[in-house]
Motif scaffolding. Structure first.
Motif, PDB file in Angstrom:
ATOM      1  N   ASP A 165       2.120  -0.204  12.147  1.00 55.28           N
ATOM      2  CA  ASP A 165       3.036   0.332  11.137  1.00 55.28           C
ATOM      3  C   ASP A 165       4.117  -0.693  10.768  1.00 55.28           C
TER       4      ASP A 165
ATOM      5  N   SER B 263       1.567  13.778  -0.536  1.00 53.37           N
ATOM      6  CA  SER B 263       0.270  13.156  -0.277  1.00 53.37           C
ATOM      7  C   SER B 263       0.499  11.988   0.665  1.00 53.37           C
ATOM      8  N   TYR B 264      -0.501  11.722   1.515  1.00 60.08           N
ATOM      9  CA  TYR B 264      -0.358  10.699   2.542  1.00 60.08           C
ATOM     10  C   TYR B 264      -1.561   9.767   2.584  1.00 60.08           C
ATOM     11  N   ALA B 265      -1.295   8.545   2.998  1.00 65.09           N
ATOM     12  CA  ALA B 265      -2.382   7.652   3.343  1.00 65.09           C
ATOM     13  C   ALA B 265      -3.037   8.159   4.619  1.00 65.09           C
ATOM     14  N   ASP B 266      -4.342   7.912   4.733  1.00 62.24           N
ATOM     15  CA  ASP B 266      -5.061   8.387   5.920  1.00 62.24           C
ATOM     16  C   ASP B 266      -4.462   7.830   7.208  1.00 62.24           C
ATOM     17  N   SER B 267      -3.962   6.618   7.142  1.00 56.71           N
ATOM     18  CA  SER B 267      -3.475   5.944   8.345  1.00 56.71           C
ATOM     19  C   SER B 267      -2.203   6.571   8.920  1.00 56.71           C
TER      20      SER B 267
ATOM     21  N   ARG C 251      -1.298  10.061   8.058  1.00 57.34           N
ATOM     22  CA  ARG C 251      -1.340  11.532   8.008  1.00 57.34           C
ATOM     23  C   ARG C 251      -1.272  12.108   9.409  1.00 57.34           C
TER      24      ARG C 251
ATOM     25  N   ASP D 166       0.819  -1.200   0.000  1.00 58.39           N
ATOM     26  CA  ASP D 166       0.000   0.000   0.000  1.00 58.39           C
ATOM     27  C   ASP D 166       0.861   1.262   0.000  1.00 58.39           C
TER      28      ASP D 166
END
Length: 115
Positions: A89, A58-62, A64, A46
């Motif tokens: 993580d 840009s970041y994954a929501d998990s 950010r 991912d």
């Protein structure tokens, strides 16, 4: 041949920090989006964070608010600063860029967060 060389993984406890680094050639780095992806055992790979050649992240929501991606154009290096690490993580982290429509990956670096 596009080479991505990663470093910086390791074993930490919950709440601690790590910084990952990925270096490549100037020719590739200067014009391409760079990214970090991760893959936990038994799961798909991912996107974690990407940064464009102009520096837009840009970041994954998990992640950010906890992770920060940055790039040093003088060193042809992209970084992933990971703070407030959680056991979820834990994964192998891969550096990525896409050139000529082809995805290129680093060798991967293990990040393990113990609870």
């Amino acid at each position: 041949q596009v080479q991505l060389v990663e470093s910086g993984g390791g074993l930490v406890q919950t709440g601690e920090s790590l910084r990952l680094s990925c270096s490549t050639s100037e020719m590739i780095f200067s014009v391409n989006t760079m990214g970090w992806y991760r893959q936990a055992p038994g799961k798909q790979r991912d996107m974690v964070a990407v940064i464009t050649s102009s520096g837009h992240p840009s970041y994954a929501d998990s992640v950010r608010g906890r992770f920060t991606i940055s790039r040093d154009n003088a060193k042809n290096t992209v970084y992933l600063q990971m703070n407030s690490l959680k056991p979820e993580d834990t994964a192998v982290y891969y550096c990525n860029t896409r050139v000529w429509g082809i995805n290129f990956w680093g060798q991967g670096t293990q990040v393990t967060v113990s609870s």
